[in-house]
Design an enzyme around this catalytic site. Structure first.
Site: not given
Ligand SMILES: Cc1cc2nc3c(=O)[nH]c(=O)nc-3n(C[C@H](O)[C@H](O)[C@H](O)COP(=O)(O)OP(=O)(O)OC[C@H]3O[C@@H](n4cnc5c(N)ncnc54)[C@H](O)[C@@H]3O)c2cc1C
Length: 415
Positions: A141, A144, A176, A259, A382
């Protein structure tokens, strides 16, 4: 009188014949295909610590003709046109058998398959569904990006139409299973002049195509299961667009709700079987002597109770999704509970192992170093709470100042 597990769920039959589906005739079919579980059957979680694709492939190849793993899919595509009640019955009987950790196959089975059934063309369904159900093709997928995680609608990877094809360019991250995948479902920006949710379109991209570069990232549990993916001029036929141009957000929401609802439901589960069998994580703790301590025993029982409630809720959300509804906020609640249960189990097991739990092969170690990621993948805790707050509790929405602004303008200074 039949027992409840013998109550026929409804009429079924991949051959179109009206056959009553009961637990016993499901067992009769599965006995020829799968091994029964024993109390010694070990379970893994979400692929952690394992790169083994073979067990999952063998299981899916064995079950696809009967449509046993994705019963609600059409029989022509690897399912058996099952109703929700039949699906539940099959799921409960499957727990009596060895079902490997299907982590490598989970995007196809749990997310892309349902999305293709909801939004795909007949040709797309014919081409992609059965190889998903049989384990022949793995999917990932590509949502991100470095600047689009929680704020997924900010996706910048661009797709520009050139006659019958699209040319894609940009970067995804945390993809992933990318290094195992034949295919990805990829959210791309097709119109930067529209507000951010409206200028997106969903595509299928071949991971082996020229211009697709997959670079695995090592995680703290030592897996390298997710990757950065760089896309530079990759060509995608228009026939691989899923949904209309500009409808990518709608397709993405279908995928994300599946998901969340799927977190914690069938496949590589945690040892709960129909009936009163004690899950292996509890028998393991007992074998360590950890349950002689009253406080730990109390914690284990509290986790077990929460775990069962979480399993049933996840199952309900997944069934809603399979019966054509959207799991919506129920999926968010299910994900939060499943994550909490997973963490509590991991930390209890690891604490019970004492200092040995710090070693790589220590009891509960792999689960403990995998646990934090559970709160992030599939949308953070969150974000799930925001969804519940707004959609279930009716709390005021977050300020969304860029909602109606052309995406290009909201990115001024960055582009
Ligand atoms: C093991 C793993 C597998 C993954 N696999 C995939 C995959 O296969 N495909 C894919 O597309 N993505 C994947 N991801 C990505 C995942 O979906 C994102 O990491 C996740 O959505 C958070 O985005 P970010 O890392 O950019 O963090 P950010 O969005 O930058 O967030 C950072 C922090 O701020 C908080 N935050 C952000 N916005 C808000 C809000 N509006 N209100 C309150 N808190 C907030 C978040 O909760 C977090 O604690 C994977 C991530 C992990 C860890």
């Amino acid at each position: 009188m039949p027992t409840s597990s013998e109550t026929p769920a409804a009429t079924v039959g991949t051959d179109g014949a009206a056959t009553k589906l009961t637990a016993n005739n499901i067992r009769a079919a599965l006995d020829g295909l799968l091994e029964r579980r024993t109390d010694q059957t070990r379970l893994t979680s979400m692929g952690a610590g394992s790169d083994d694709l073979d067990d999952g492939r063998a299981y899916l190849a064995a079950t696809v003709d009967g449509g046993w793993h994705v019963p609600t899919w059409p029989a022509t595509h690897g399912g058996r046109d099952a109703s929700v009640a039949e699906n539940q019955l099959i799921g409960s009987v499957l727990r009596e058998y060895v079902v490997p950790d299907l982590y490598p196959f989970a995007i196809g089975l749990g997310m892309v398959g349902p999305a293709l059934l909801a939004h795909g063309t007949a040709e797309q369904q014919d081409r992609w569904l059965r190889p998903i159900a049989s384990g022949a093709e793995i999917w990932c997928q590509m949502f991100s990006e470095p600047e689009a995680g929680s704020d997924l609608a900010n996706v910048a990877l661009s797709a520009v139409q050139d006659g019958e094809v699209w040319r894609l360019g940009g970067q995804k991250t945390w993809t992933s299973r990318a290094m195992w995948s034949e295919w990805a479902i990829c959210l791309a920006r097709t119109d930067p002049d529209q507000p951010k949710h409206k200028g997106l379109t969903m595509f299928v991209i071949a991971m082996g195509a020229p211009g697709v570069d997959v670079r695995p990232l090592r995680q703290m549990n030592n897996d390298a299961h997710f990757s950065e993916v760089f896309v530079d001029g990759a060509v995608v036929p228009d026939a691989w667009r899923v949904g209309d141009v500009g409808e990518g957000w709608r397709v993405a929401m279908t995928i994300l709700s599946h998901e969340r609802a799927g977190a914690g439901s069938r496949g590589g589960g945690d040892g709960a079987k129909r009936g009163a069998r004690v899950p292996t994580w509890i028998t393991d703790l007992a074998a360590l002597g950890a349950l002689d301590d009253k406080v730990r025993r109390d914690e284990a029982m509290s986790i077990y109770a929460a775990d069962m409630a979480s399993r049933w809720t996840a199952q309900r959300a997944a069934d809603e999704a399979r019966s054509g509804g959207s799991p919506g906020p129920a999926g968010s609640g299910a994900k939060l509970r499943t994550v909490s249960s997973y963490k509590r189990r991991a930390y209890l097991a690891n604490r019970a192992a004492g200092a040995a739990g710090m070693l790589e092969n220590g009891h509960g170690h792999i689960e403990t170093v995998t646990a934090p990621s559970m709160s992030i993948r599939g949308g953070t805790d969150e974000i799930q709470r925001n969804i519940l707050g707004e959609r279930v509790l009716g709390l005021p929405g977050e300020p969304r100042l860029d909602r109606d602004v052309p995406w290009r303008d909201s990115r001024k200074g960055m582009l």
